[in-house]
Design a protein around this motif. Structure first.
Motif, PDB file in Angstrom:
ATOM      1  N   ASP A 147     -36.060 -19.267   1.234  1.00  0.00           N
ATOM      2  CA  ASP A 147     -35.113 -19.365   0.128  1.00  0.00           C
ATOM      3  C   ASP A 147     -35.292 -20.648  -0.674  1.00  0.00           C
ATOM      4  O   ASP A 147     -34.730 -20.784  -1.772  1.00  0.00           O
ATOM      5  N   LYS A 196     -40.330 -27.459   9.772  1.00  0.00           N
ATOM      6  CA  LYS A 196     -39.072 -28.179   9.571  1.00  0.00           C
ATOM      7  C   LYS A 196     -39.186 -29.640   9.976  1.00  0.00           C
ATOM      8  O   LYS A 196     -38.434 -30.492   9.501  1.00  0.00           O
ATOM      9  N   ASN A 211     -37.962 -20.219   8.470  1.00  0.00           N
ATOM     10  CA  ASN A 211     -36.759 -19.745   7.778  1.00  0.00           C
ATOM     11  C   ASN A 211     -36.464 -20.589   6.533  1.00  0.00           C
ATOM     12  O   ASN A 211     -35.308 -20.940   6.248  1.00  0.00           O
ATOM     13  N   TYR A 233     -41.977 -18.678   6.343  1.00  0.00           N
ATOM     14  CA  TYR A 233     -41.214 -17.572   6.930  1.00  0.00           C
ATOM     15  C   TYR A 233     -40.806 -17.915   8.361  1.00  0.00           C
ATOM     16  O   TYR A 233     -39.645 -17.721   8.748  1.00  0.00           O
ATOM     17  N   GLU A 234     -41.746 -18.442   9.130  1.00  0.00           N
ATOM     18  CA  GLU A 234     -41.450 -18.777  10.527  1.00  0.00           C
ATOM     19  C   GLU A 234     -40.378 -19.852  10.630  1.00  0.00           C
ATOM     20  O   GLU A 234     -39.579 -19.859  11.575  1.00  0.00           O
ATOM     21  N   HIS A 284     -35.427  -8.484   8.559  1.00  0.00           N
ATOM     22  CA  HIS A 284     -35.457  -9.854   9.074  1.00  0.00           C
ATOM     23  C   HIS A 284     -36.573 -10.029  10.092  1.00  0.00           C
ATOM     24  O   HIS A 284     -36.885 -11.153  10.493  1.00  0.00           O
ATOM     25  N   ASP A 285     -37.154  -8.916  10.500  1.00  0.00           N
ATOM     26  CA  ASP A 285     -38.213  -8.947  11.519  1.00  0.00           C
ATOM     27  C   ASP A 285     -39.483  -8.368  10.910  1.00  0.00           C
ATOM     28  O   ASP A 285     -39.765  -7.182  11.019  1.00  0.00           O
TER      29      ASP A 285
END
Length: 521
Positions: free
Chosen positions: A318, A516, A315, A312-313, A268-269
């Motif tokens: 998916d 976002k 989130n 990625y940053e 996750h990191d």
């Protein structure tokens, strides 16, 4: 049974004059580099093998004086066929100096030629390369005068009323593979390798051409110690194995070994640091807004990786399916000199199968860099200044993608900073990337428009689209810029200016912007 395990110095003595030696690589990934050094030493000692041909789907070096650059002894390397040569500047210069025959053709198409050689086919029919510098009516991919004196590697054919390029078949005398483990029977496992590439296809092609297959491995293990499903290339196809030294057995340009790159572990990191606020980050942010959720997306090398990093940053991985032409599916492409694999990939498939997906139209969007572009949306990434680069997989990817987003700085070596959510130009730079005279056409804008593709060019100063007449249309300008002084006057041609010309959204220039909060699709 005679052992297949030998020293590399013994193995290279088996390479004959005029041998055709094939590799499957992703820069340093997949590159059995120690083979080059041993072959060069063998040649200097015996004057053999002479006049070899080297074929590779992608780059074959990790910087000046490495990889294929090691083969530049007079009389050793006669011809190189590949898709990219940026990492081997000495070989590129040798071609410009007319010391070798250099052919630069599309990466995925070279993979198709490997498959064709495996089945002993006559050659490959494809539309990849039509109406570009690869087309024999232009330069036929010939990048040196010595190459121009040779027969074309491809011809234009008319099938059922449509033009196709027919790439002539190639033969492979020696296939050189890089793997992690080999057992005593020559079975090859790729546990630490970041990609599968086209190792199996190439090995079959060499065997069916009557050639030999050589493998450089990290470690030789006992017979029966490898699980059958972990073996990518079976020992029945492998003739010789040598143990490589760590210096010549890296995973990528930047990394000797990381289990993250070979997807042996997930995290996750990830070692992805947020990019500082800059013109390049603004480009990536604006391009990110063009991507559609739940679609297959290809991410190219360099600046395009900053685009995928944003997801990625935020989130959001998916909701977007990022792939690379080298076979990675899902997760996020490793940036910088680790490019090729994806961190936290969902799957790693053979790169030839990935190009099948791309060639057949299964790719929604690709994000690619560009070198130069003209008023019709033609792009050059083949020869920039006096440096031969090559398209890599760009031509194959763009052929199948429905949407193509080109990203890059507006000018070469300009200087700017961001202040009060605006772009401030400190130095205009020394060359525009928008020119009316391209030395090579790597991507044909008119052909893409006729195929119904959406083409967008995102720069720090402006955004452009290609209209139905294949004319470059200026649609957005960065806040704080003078339209004429900073954009139009810096171009080598006059684009169409949209009637509803917009100012790029100022939030793209904020320090704390988040994907976002953007208008993702």
């Amino acid at each position: 049974m005679k052992s297949k395990i030998r020293s590399v110095t013994e193995i290279v003595t088996l390479v004959k004059d005029e041998a055709r030696i094939a590799f499957t690589t992703s820069g340093i990934g997949g590159l059995a580099e120690e083979f080059f050094g041993a072959l060069r030493q063998q040649y200097e000692q015996t004057n053999h093998p002479k006049d070899i041909t080297v074929i590779s789907v992608a780059g074959l070096s990790r910087g000046e004086g490495t990889g294929i650059d090691l083969l530049l002894a007079p009389g050793l390397l006669k011809r190189y066929i590949g898709s990219h040569i940026h990492g081997a500047p000495l070989t590129g210069q040798a071609a410009l100096d007319n010391q070798i025959e250099l052919f630069i053709i599309p990466q995925g198409t070279i993979g198709l030629l490997y498959r064709n050689a495996a089945e002993k086919g006559p050659g490959v029919w494809t539309k990849v390369g039509l109406d570009t510098y690869v087309d024999p009516r232009q330069s036929g991919g010939k990048m040196s005068d010595k190459a121009r004196q040779q027969d074309d590697l491809m011809v234009v054919e008319n099938l059922q009323g449509e033009e196709w390029l027919f790439y002539k078949s190639i033969g492979i005398d020696v296939a050189v593979i890089k793997a992690t483990y080999a057992d005593e029977k020559g079975n090859l496992a790729f546990n630490h390798e970041p990609m599968n590439l086209q190792a199996l296809t190439m090995a079959i092609a060499a065997k069916n051409s009557g050639g030999i297959v050589i493998a450089q491995v990290e470690q030789v293990v006992k017979r029966g110690s490898l699980q059958a499903k972990s073996v990518l290339v079976p020992g029945i196809l492998v003739d010789y194995v040598y143990k490589g030294t760590p210096e010549y057995h890296q995973q990528t340009f930047a990394t000797s070994y990381s289990p993250l790159l070979s997807n042996e572990i997930r995290s996750h990191d990830l070692p992805i640091n947020p990019a500082p606020l800059s013109a390049k980050l603004v480009i990536a942010r604006r391009a990110a807004l063009e991507l559609k959720r739940n679609t297959i997306i290809n991410i190219g090398v360099g600046l395009p990786c900053i685009v995928s990093n944003l997801f990625y940053e935020a989130n959001l991985l998916d909701q977007y399916h990022f792939t690379t032409d080298l076979g990675a599916v899902g997760g996020v492409p490793a940036p910088g000199f680790d490019y090729g694999p994806n961190y936290n990939a969902e799957a790693v498939i053979n790169s030839g199968d990935m190009f099948d997906l791309y060639h057949g139209g299964g790719l929604e969007t690709t994000v690619l860099g560009f070198g130069e572009i003209n008023q019709n949306g033609n792009v050059n990434t083949t020869l920039l200044g006096n440096r031969i680069m090559g398209p890599g997989g760009m031509m194959d990817i763009a052929e199948g993608a429905k949407q193509i987003i080109f990203v890059g700085p507006f000018m070469v070596k300009d200087k700017s900073h961001i202040e009060n959510n605006q772009l401030v130009i400190d130095d205009q730079g020394n060359k525009s990337k928008f020119t009316d005279a391209l030395s090579y056409v790597t991507f044909n804008g008119s052909k893409a428009v006729k195929a119904g593709k959406k083409i967008t060019i995102v720069t720090d100063r402006a955004v452009f689209e290609l209209n139905k007449e294949a004319k470059l249309v200026l649609t957005e300008v960065a806040p704080g810029l003078d339209l004429h002084k900073d954009v139009l006057d810096q171009m080598g041609f006059s684009p169409v200016v949209a009637d509803d010309l917009k100012v790029m959204e100022s939030h793209l220039f904020e320090e704390t912007w988040s994907l976002k909060n953007g208008q993702t699709q």
